[in-house]
Design a protein around this motif. Structure first.
Motif, mmCIF file in Angstrom:
data_model
loop_
_atom_site.group_PDB
_atom_site.id
_atom_site.type_symbol
_atom_site.label_atom_id
_atom_site.label_comp_id
_atom_site.label_asym_id
_atom_site.label_seq_id
_atom_site.Cartn_x
_atom_site.Cartn_y
_atom_site.Cartn_z
ATOM 1 N N THR A 249 0.804 -1.228 0.000
ATOM 2 C CA THR A 249 0.000 0.000 0.000
ATOM 3 C C THR A 249 0.836 1.276 0.000
ATOM 4 O O THR A 249 0.286 2.362 -0.146
ATOM 5 C CB THR A 249 -0.942 0.009 1.222
ATOM 6 N N LYS A 250 2.150 1.163 0.135
ATOM 7 C CA LYS A 250 2.996 2.346 0.032
ATOM 8 C C LYS A 250 3.418 2.614 -1.408
ATOM 9 O O LYS A 250 3.893 3.705 -1.722
ATOM 10 C CB LYS A 250 4.238 2.197 0.919
ATOM 11 N N ARG A 253 -1.294 2.237 -6.175
ATOM 12 C CA ARG A 253 -2.398 3.198 -6.098
ATOM 13 C C ARG A 253 -3.403 2.919 -7.209
ATOM 14 O O ARG A 253 -3.064 2.384 -8.256
ATOM 15 C CB ARG A 253 -1.881 4.632 -6.229
ATOM 16 N N SER A 283 -11.448 5.216 6.729
ATOM 17 C CA SER A 283 -10.479 5.392 5.646
ATOM 18 C C SER A 283 -11.128 6.266 4.580
ATOM 19 O O SER A 283 -12.331 6.511 4.602
ATOM 20 C CB SER A 283 -10.074 4.041 5.049
ATOM 21 N N TYR A 285 -10.032 8.609 0.597
ATOM 22 C CA TYR A 285 -9.313 8.678 -0.666
ATOM 23 C C TYR A 285 -8.696 10.070 -0.757
ATOM 24 O O TYR A 285 -9.020 10.969 0.019
ATOM 25 C CB TYR A 285 -10.257 8.443 -1.851
ATOM 26 N N THR A 286 -7.811 10.250 -1.707
ATOM 27 C CA THR A 286 -7.187 11.551 -1.945
ATOM 28 C C THR A 286 -7.813 12.182 -3.177
ATOM 29 O O THR A 286 -8.016 11.514 -4.183
ATOM 30 C CB THR A 286 -5.673 11.392 -2.174
ATOM 31 N N THR A 312 -12.739 1.652 -3.837
ATOM 32 C CA THR A 312 -12.243 1.505 -2.470
ATOM 33 C C THR A 312 -12.850 0.268 -1.805
ATOM 34 O O THR A 312 -12.182 -0.424 -1.034
ATOM 35 C CB THR A 312 -12.563 2.744 -1.622
ATOM 36 N N TYR A 316 -9.595 -1.811 -0.775
ATOM 37 C CA TYR A 316 -9.145 -1.398 0.560
ATOM 38 C C TYR A 316 -8.144 -2.406 1.119
ATOM 39 O O TYR A 316 -8.354 -3.618 1.010
ATOM 40 C CB TYR A 316 -10.349 -1.282 1.502
ATOM 41 N N THR A 318 -5.814 -0.259 -0.238
ATOM 42 C CA THR A 318 -5.017 0.386 -1.288
ATOM 43 C C THR A 318 -5.396 1.867 -1.401
ATOM 44 O O THR A 318 -6.587 2.190 -1.457
ATOM 45 C CB THR A 318 -5.267 -0.307 -2.638
ATOM 46 N N PRO A 319 -4.432 2.777 -1.441
ATOM 47 C CA PRO A 319 -4.757 4.201 -1.614
ATOM 48 C C PRO A 319 -5.461 4.459 -2.942
ATOM 49 O O PRO A 319 -5.037 3.961 -3.986
ATOM 50 C CB PRO A 319 -3.385 4.884 -1.586
ATOM 51 N N ASN A 320 -6.550 5.227 -2.892
ATOM 52 C CA ASN A 320 -7.293 5.612 -4.090
ATOM 53 C C ASN A 320 -7.162 7.110 -4.300
ATOM 54 O O ASN A 320 -7.131 7.890 -3.346
ATOM 55 C CB ASN A 320 -8.769 5.258 -3.945
#
Length: 595
Positions: A249-250, A253, A283, A285-286, A312, A316, A318-320
């Motif tokens: 997850t780092k 995306r 959680s 998202y960006t 998501t 999840y 995982t960054p969205n």
């Protein structure tokens, strides 16, 4: 989005040392037509002449000198049998392949200077293949040998300044691929979001299957309730992702592309998680704002919420990323305030290719009828998708919700001939297009699943065998209604009906291939997570893999059809078909296949 490069300074020095432009002025008047419409695109009407002093940003796409080499590289890094598989290109390597030839740059700069345009104020893309410069209508008309008018889109009451045709000096034709805005009338409000509210459809306020999704008493079969009401647990059980927990997850995306006035809502997402994915509560998202895009949390969009809740909900933690692309407001007939081109689609594409780091998976749920998009415009946009794929990004697009075509299905080439209506960007060979299914045990094609054959793009080699097999079985049925040699789509499919979406705090049933594309994207994002966690490259451009070794890891959909244009449409069947493609994903099989 753009910046002036050192090449511009060198170019200006070169121009200063060259002959006066006036001595070359004759060739700038020797025009050849670049693109022309036979009639005003359907849905639009002439409103009146454009004010000559109105200014806008003209975008000039220069021919990409080594684009064929880029396509070669794209297929090599995407072919699982090739030694370069997974060795994706960097931003700089792509830029080197799509940069224009110096002769093209010199000629275009000379043309602009001959029209007294300030080259120092122009903006260049990273690769130099786009030049953006502010012009007035009067200047543009002289440069392009055309007349700009104001046109109104009846359904959205949106106004744009466009032209029915444009020309270029003949000396520029082999150097300039596209000038915009000119003949592309589509705006984000006139494009179709490939989703719709299912009026009267069933809704549920919580998911009774959550407790049985994982663990020793996990679901052995997909619950029958999933035939009418889709939740993340339905999709995770159906496509076998429920036992996988992302770990990369780092690095990994997932991107969702949104356009004018479609905002994903965080409060609605939290409500959605509480009802349908409790482990993801708190959680989010960006949001990345592109070209003045907004993030108005008081105006949740059905399309935006559908996309972000299900990407998501499947991927999840995982960054969205939600890309909110603004574009300029539409032209206002009684206000001549200068604005940009009102083409946010190009705004997003040029933004994303200029980024150093791009999400490994991106889903988009908008599209036009292919014939409403000028061929030169469609080709240039499709070529940008090739750039993104070569850098290791999987691009997924909804196939559309009109079967083989909606409306009257008449060509706009002046002949008014009845024909199936392919969709774009679904028809681009450098993206993975997702059709729709419904029901469970078994899944069947949903009747609105967009599918067909491009009139702009030839059939790519990766799908030649599968499509040829289908066409042999089809025989002469629908002969003359579609281009049997065109790029065929969709490539794959996923559920498309009965999605439980929270909008303004209330659960709303939503359908469309807009649901299918983010669903498939969620599964691909999990596969990318798996690969990255093993130190491997992400999947990138999927199609060469899908049509070869990965076909056996998909659930073949063999029943259903996509009617339209007064016909029953194409039928799903064994193997690939232009309704559900190669089928729906089986994460466990795909994961095993990728090792």
């Amino acid at each position: 989005m753009f910046w002036t490069s050192q090449a511009l300074i060198l170019g200006l020095a070169h121009l200063a040392a060259s002959k006066p432009f006036s001595s070359q002025s004759k060739r700038w008047d020797d025009f050849g037509v670049k693109h022309a419409w036979d009639e005003v695109p359907r849905g639009w009407e002439l409103h009146g002449p454009a004010p000559t002093d109105y200014t806008f940003d003209m975008r000039i796409a220069l021919r990409q000198d080594r684009f064929d080499d880029l396509v070669t590289a794209l297929y090599e890094v995407s072919d699982p049998t090739h030694e370069r598989y997974g060795q994706h290109l960097s931003k700089e390597e792509v830029a080197a392949l799509v940069a224009p030839h110096r002769d093209s740059v010199d000629l275009v700069e000379s043309w602009l200077a001959a029209h007294n345009l300030d080259l120092a104020s122009s903006e260049r893309s990273h690769a130099g293949d786009w030049i953006t410069i502010r012009v007035s209508v009067a200047q543009a008309e002289k440069m392009l040998g055309t007349k700009y008018n104001v046109f109104r889109h009846g359904q959205s009451d949106e106004y744009v300044i466009r032209t029915m045709n444009y020309s270029l000096p003949n000396v520029l034709h082999e150097h300039v691929a596209l000038v915009s805005p000119t003949t592309y009338f589509g705006t984000m409000k006139s494009m179709k979001a490939t989703s719709f509210i299912h009026e009267g459809g069933p809704t549920i306020q919580s998911d009774p299957n959550l407790a049985r999704l994982t663990g020793p008493n996990s679901l052995a079969t997909v619950p029958s309730s999933c035939a009418t009401t889709i939740t993340p647990s339905c999709l995770r059980a159906l496509y076998k992702t429920s036992d996988y927990t992302p770990s990369a997850t780092k690095q990994n995306r997932l991107g969702v592309v949104g356009y004018l006035a479609e905002y994903a809502n965080r409060a609605d997402l939290d409500t959605f998680f509480k009802s349908f994915r409790p482990d993801a509560v708190n959680s989010s998202y960006t949001t990345v704002l592109v070209n003045g895009g907004g993030d108005d949390q008081s105006r949740p969009g059905v399309e935006a919420n559908l996309d972000i809740q299900y990407t998501t909900g499947i991927s999840y933690p995982t960054p969205n990323i939600y890309y909110s692309t603004g574009g300029s407001p539409p032209f206002i007939p009684d206000s001549y305030t200068p604005s940009n081109t009102n083409e946010p689609y190009l705004d997003w594409l040029n933004f994303i290719v200029d980024q150093k780091d791009i999400p490994q998976t991106i889903t988009t749920s908008y599209g036009d009828e292919e014939q409403t998009v000028p061929r030169d415009y469609a080709i240039r946009v499709c070529n940008i998708f090739a750039q993104l794929g070569s850098r290791g990004t999987t691009l997924l697009f909804a196939s559309g919700d009109s079967g083989v075509g909606g409306g009257q299905c008449l060509t706009n080439d002046g002949q008014n001939r009845t024909a199936f209506m392919p969709a774009f960007p679904a028809s681009c060979p450098f993206v993975t297009t997702v059709g729709g299914t419904t029901h469970v045990s078994p899944e069947v094609a949903v009747d609105f699943s967009g599918g067909g054959f491009s009139n702009y793009f030839a059939r790519p080699s990766y799908q030649s065998k599968d499509v040829s097999t289908y066409l042999t079985g089809l025989g002469n049925q629908y002969s003359g209604l579609f281009n049997s040699s065109g790029r065929a789509y969709p490539d794959v499919s996923a559920q498309a009906q009965g999605f439980q979406v929270v909008v303004n705090g209330r659960v709303t049933p939503v359908g469309g291939t807009s649901a299918s594309s983010p669903t498939f994207a969620g599964v691909i994002s999990l596969l990318n997570d798996y690969l990255i966690s093993k130190g491997k490259a992400p999947l990138g451009f999927l199609n060469p893999l899908l049509y070869s070794k990965a076909a056996s890891a998909l659930n073949d959909i063999t029943s259903g059809s996509n009617p339209g244009c007064g016909t029953n449409g194409f039928s799903a069947g064994k193997g690939w078909d232009p309704v559900t493609g190669l089928g729906t994903p089986d994460f466990s099989k795909l994961k095993k296949l990728l090792g």
